[in-house]
Each structure stands twice: as structure tokens, then as C-alpha cells.
Design a protein around this motif. Structure first.
Motif, PDB file in Angstrom:
ATOM      1  N   HIS A 199       0.866  -1.166   0.000  1.00 27.33           N
ATOM      2  CA  HIS A 199       0.000   0.000   0.000  1.00 27.33           C
ATOM      3  C   HIS A 199       0.901   1.212   0.000  1.00 27.33           C
ATOM      4  N   TRP A 200       0.391   2.343  -0.489  1.00 25.72           N
ATOM      5  CA  TRP A 200       1.248   3.516  -0.619  1.00 25.72           C
ATOM      6  C   TRP A 200       1.862   3.932   0.710  1.00 25.72           C
ATOM      7  N   ASP A 201       1.185   3.666   1.859  1.00 19.07           N
ATOM      8  CA  ASP A 201       1.801   3.980   3.141  1.00 19.07           C
ATOM      9  C   ASP A 201       2.110   2.726   3.950  1.00 19.07           C
ATOM     10  N   ALA A 202       2.139   1.556   3.266  1.00 12.88           N
ATOM     11  CA  ALA A 202       2.507   0.266   3.873  1.00 12.88           C
ATOM     12  C   ALA A 202       1.580  -0.137   5.007  1.00 12.88           C
ATOM     13  N   ALA A 203       0.324   0.340   5.000  1.00 12.84           N
ATOM     14  CA  ALA A 203      -0.584   0.067   6.107  1.00 12.84           C
ATOM     15  C   ALA A 203      -1.455  -1.170   5.890  1.00 12.84           C
ATOM     16  N   ILE A 204      -1.624  -1.610   4.638  1.00 12.30           N
ATOM     17  CA  ILE A 204      -2.547  -2.712   4.368  1.00 12.30           C
ATOM     18  C   ILE A 204      -1.821  -3.806   3.597  1.00 12.30           C
ATOM     19  N   HIS A 205      -2.155  -5.059   3.895  1.00 13.94           N
ATOM     20  CA  HIS A 205      -1.551  -6.210   3.234  1.00 13.94           C
ATOM     21  C   HIS A 205      -2.655  -7.176   2.822  1.00 13.94           C
ATOM     22  N   GLY A 206      -2.639  -7.607   1.540  1.00 15.72           N
ATOM     23  CA  GLY A 206      -3.613  -8.575   1.059  1.00 15.72           C
ATOM     24  C   GLY A 206      -4.992  -7.965   0.893  1.00 15.72           C
ATOM     25  N   ARG A 209      -5.974 -13.919   4.658  1.00 14.39           N
ATOM     26  CA  ARG A 209      -4.713 -13.666   5.354  1.00 14.39           C
ATOM     27  C   ARG A 209      -4.327 -12.187   5.316  1.00 14.39           C
ATOM     28  N   GLY A 210      -5.231 -11.349   4.841  1.00  9.86           N
ATOM     29  CA  GLY A 210      -4.956  -9.921   4.802  1.00  9.86           C
ATOM     30  C   GLY A 210      -5.142  -9.279   6.168  1.00  9.86           C
ATOM     31  N   TYR A 211      -4.578  -8.076   6.334  1.00  6.24           N
ATOM     32  CA  TYR A 211      -4.700  -7.375   7.600  1.00  6.24           C
ATOM     33  C   TYR A 211      -4.405  -5.892   7.381  1.00  6.24           C
ATOM     34  N   ILE A 212      -4.745  -5.092   8.381  1.00  2.00           N
ATOM     35  CA  ILE A 212      -4.454  -3.666   8.356  1.00  2.00           C
ATOM     36  C   ILE A 212      -3.564  -3.355   9.547  1.00  2.00           C
ATOM     37  N   LYS A 213      -2.410  -2.771   9.280  1.00  2.00           N
ATOM     38  CA  LYS A 213      -1.438  -2.474  10.331  1.00  2.00           C
ATOM     39  C   LYS A 213      -1.886  -1.259  11.152  1.00  2.00           C
ATOM     40  N   PRO A 214      -1.328  -1.107  12.363  1.00  2.00           N
ATOM     41  CA  PRO A 214      -1.685   0.063  13.178  1.00  2.00           C
ATOM     42  C   PRO A 214      -1.368   1.363  12.441  1.00  2.00           C
ATOM     43  N   HIS A 215      -2.316   2.271  12.446  1.00  2.00           N
ATOM     44  CA  HIS A 215      -2.134   3.562  11.799  1.00  2.00           C
ATOM     45  C   HIS A 215      -3.070   4.579  12.434  1.00  2.00           C
ATOM     46  N   VAL A 216      -2.769   5.833  12.227  1.00  2.00           N
ATOM     47  CA  VAL A 216      -3.629   6.940  12.653  1.00  2.00           C
ATOM     48  C   VAL A 216      -4.096   7.656  11.404  1.00  2.00           C
ATOM     49  N   ASP A 217      -5.389   7.879  11.305  1.00  2.10           N
ATOM     50  CA  ASP A 217      -5.936   8.496  10.105  1.00  2.10           C
ATOM     51  C   ASP A 217      -5.423   9.923   9.927  1.00  2.10           C
ATOM     52  N   SER A 218      -5.255  10.309   8.682  1.00  2.00           N
ATOM     53  CA  SER A 218      -4.818  11.657   8.355  1.00  2.00           C
ATOM     54  C   SER A 218      -6.022  12.591   8.238  1.00  2.00           C
ATOM     55  N   VAL A 219      -5.906  13.778   8.811  1.00  3.86           N
ATOM     56  CA  VAL A 219      -6.995  14.752   8.723  1.00  3.86           C
ATOM     57  C   VAL A 219      -7.144  15.284   7.298  1.00  3.86           C
ATOM     58  N   LYS A 220      -6.178  15.011   6.424  1.00  2.27           N
ATOM     59  CA  LYS A 220      -6.262  15.496   5.045  1.00  2.27           C
ATOM     60  C   LYS A 220      -7.344  14.775   4.254  1.00  2.27           C
ATOM     61  N   LEU A 239      -6.694  -7.099  13.079  1.00  2.00           N
ATOM     62  CA  LEU A 239      -5.709  -8.123  13.385  1.00  2.00           C
ATOM     63  C   LEU A 239      -5.654  -9.199  12.305  1.00  2.00           C
ATOM     64  N   ARG A 240      -4.447  -9.659  12.012  1.00  2.00           N
ATOM     65  CA  ARG A 240      -4.260 -10.759  11.073  1.00  2.00           C
ATOM     66  C   ARG A 240      -4.793 -12.046  11.702  1.00  2.00           C
ATOM     67  N   ASP A 241      -5.047 -13.046  10.873  1.00  2.51           N
ATOM     68  CA  ASP A 241      -5.724 -14.253  11.333  1.00  2.51           C
ATOM     69  C   ASP A 241      -5.029 -14.905  12.517  1.00  2.51           C
ATOM     70  N   GLY A 284      -5.149   9.994  -5.278  1.00  3.19           N
ATOM     71  CA  GLY A 284      -4.493   8.724  -5.569  1.00  3.19           C
ATOM     72  C   GLY A 284      -3.876   8.092  -4.339  1.00  3.19           C
ATOM     73  N   GLN A 285      -3.931   8.777  -3.207  1.00  5.45           N
ATOM     74  CA  GLN A 285      -3.369   8.267  -1.962  1.00  5.45           C
ATOM     75  C   GLN A 285      -4.460   8.266  -0.901  1.00  5.45           C
ATOM     76  N   GLU A 286      -5.245   7.214  -0.903  1.00  4.05           N
ATOM     77  CA  GLU A 286      -6.353   7.127   0.026  1.00  4.05           C
ATOM     78  C   GLU A 286      -5.862   6.704   1.405  1.00  4.05           C
ATOM     79  N   PRO A 287      -6.592   7.082   2.454  1.00  3.99           N
ATOM     80  CA  PRO A 287      -6.207   6.672   3.793  1.00  3.99           C
ATOM     81  C   PRO A 287      -6.399   5.184   3.984  1.00  3.99           C
ATOM     82  N   ALA A 288      -5.616   4.589   4.865  1.00  2.00           N
ATOM     83  CA  ALA A 288      -5.833   3.190   5.235  1.00  2.00           C
ATOM     84  C   ALA A 288      -7.012   3.149   6.201  1.00  2.00           C
ATOM     85  N   ALA A 289      -8.139   2.687   5.720  1.00  2.00           N
ATOM     86  CA  ALA A 289      -9.332   2.621   6.555  1.00  2.00           C
ATOM     87  C   ALA A 289      -9.648   1.188   6.894  1.00  2.00           C
ATOM     88  N   CYS A 290     -10.297   0.980   8.020  1.00  2.00           N
ATOM     89  CA  CYS A 290     -10.606  -0.365   8.491  1.00  2.00           C
ATOM     90  C   CYS A 290     -12.016  -0.793   8.111  1.00  2.00           C
TER      91      CYS A 290
END
Length: 238
Positions: free
Chosen positions: A82-89, A132-143, A197-199, A232-238
Motif C-alpha cells: 500500500h502507498w503507506d505500507a498500512a494494508i496487506h492482502g 490472510r490480509g490485515y491492516i497495520k496500526p495507523h492513525v488516520d490523516s486529517v487530510k 488483526l491478522r488471522d 491517488g493516496q487514500e487513507p488506510a481505513a478499516c
């Protein structure tokens, strides 16, 4: 973080059980409630800022959203960076056109989660995590979005963990069943990181929450400034 016995829980009422083997396997888990945290202080602090509404969708409403989303999602490949390495799979899309039935569901989300003075982004963020995908810890951007986000969880149960960015010993976990609505506001978004959390890590207390494929349908308030970041750079949302 110490996760285990003796954790304070905040019960939330109301859930219509769904007749699937995965749901039945989680009956014992649901007796623990839907929100748990490191102690009473964090539960009070985030009582109105991190909310779970189990059973928000009926089985028919969940099927409506799934049938509308699947054709578009199938045209996309799962990605592993992901563009900010926050999401996998994951694979994702932004959707502004919906059927009448889906619009009615999203209107209920708006009424349940957003205040009368909040304007929503016109595009709804749809995020599809493979098993097997997951979302890593992140804080949303106010942008990218304003003070409130609200997500519908489809297909698989999952656990969302929030951790205080200044005091990592302060944490909260949300149990998100299929058909549930979660709402994050204010401090839950900007003072806490959040992740799915990942599986292999997917536990709610001592209870295993087996992860499968998960789709989230996320509505977001317009940024207070009215200015969006790079589309083109969306926030990592859960």
C-alpha cells in the motif's frame, strides 16, 4: 500489551444471530460483549468515540451489499503493498453510484453515525481483505476525512484494536461480526492507532476469532478544512 483474564469489558446489547457455522461457533464469544479494554478509564474515555452496533444489517441487507460489490471487486487483484505500507492482502474501490436498496442502507448509516452538521464524502470506500490480509496500526490523516468514520463489516468476523499513541498500555478492542456497524470519532481516530488483526493474532480476550475474507464499506465525513489530499493516496481505513 497484556491481553488475557481480568480485562474490563463493556457489554453492548442487541444482536440477531445468523445461521452459519462460523456465527454459531462464536456464540460463546459474544457472551463477552463487543468492546473490551485495558481498564475502566479507557472504556469511559472512548465510550462514545468507539462504538459497535452488532446486527445493524439484516441478512438480506448484507446480501444486497455483497451482490452489488462482488462484480466490481472481482475485476481487481489483491495487492500486497500500500502507498503507506498500512494494508496487506487487499483490494479496494471507491463507489459513488449505488442501487436504491443500498442507498437506503447507507442512509441508515448516515443517520446512525453522523451529526446533522456533518457532510459526507460522496465516494464510499470499499475495502476487501483476503483471509490472510490485515491492516497495520495507523492513525488516520486529517487530510482525507473528517472527525467521524463509520464502517459496515461483511463476510467474516474480525477484531479491531485501538492503542493510545502516547500510552501504549491503554488499548481497546472491538469485536466486529458480519452485519455490524462500527463508528470511530474524535479521540478514537486521532489519539489512538487502529488496526484489523491478522488471522493468527485474531483473538478477543482468550477467545479465537477465526478470520476469513472481510469486506468493509466505509462512510467518511468531509475534512473540516474542506480540502482533500491526493485522491491517488487514500487513507488506510478499516
Amino acid at each position: 500489551m497484556a491481553l488475557g483474564r481480568g480485562v474490563q469489558t463493556l457489554p453492548q446489547l442487541g444482536y440477531g444471530t445468523m445461521a452459519t457455522s462460523r456465527q454459531l461457533a462464536l456464540q460463546k464469544l459474544r457472551q463477552l460483549g463487543w468492546v473490551r479494554g485495558s481498564g475502566p478509564a479507557v472504556l469511559r474515555r472512548l465510550q462514545d468515540a468507539a462504538v459497535v452496533r452488532p446486527g445493524f444489517l439484516s441478512a438480506a441487507e448484507e446480501a444486497t451489499l455483497r451482490s452489488e460489490l462482488e462484480p466490481e471487486l472481482r475485476r481487481r487483484r489483491y495487492e500486497y503493498d500500500h502507498w503507506d505500507a498500512a494494508i496487506h492482502g487487499f483490494r479496494e474501490t471507491e463507489k459513488s453510484r449505488w442501487s436504491e436498496a443500498s442507498r437506503a442502507i447507507l442512509q441508515r448509516v448516515k443517520e446512525a453515525a453522523f451529526g446533522p452538521g456533518q457532510t459526507l464524502l460522496s465516494r464510499v470506500h470499499v475495502l476487501d481483505l483476503e483471509p490472510r490480509g490485515y491492516i497495520k496500526p495507523h492513525v488516520d490523516s486529517v487530510k482525507f476525512c473528517g472527525g467521524t468514520i463509520a464502517g459496515l463489516s461483511l463476510l467474516s468476523p474480525s477484531v479491531m484494536r485501538l492503542v493510545d499513541t502516547q500510552e501504549p498500555s491503554e488499548w481497546l478492542e472491538l469485536l466486529l461480526d458480519p452485519g455490524s456497524l462500527y463508528i470511530l470519532r474524535g479521540p478514537a481516530r486521532y489519539e489512538f492507532s487502529h488496526e484489523i488483526l491478522r488471522d493468527e493474532e485474531s483473538y478477543f480476550g482468550e477467545q479465537r476469532v477465526p478470520r476469513g475474507r472481510r469486506i468493509s464499506v466505509i462512510c467518511r465525513a468531509l475534512p473540516d478544512s474542506g480540502e482533500l489530499g491526493d485522491p491517488g493516496q487514500e487513507p488506510a481505513a478499516c
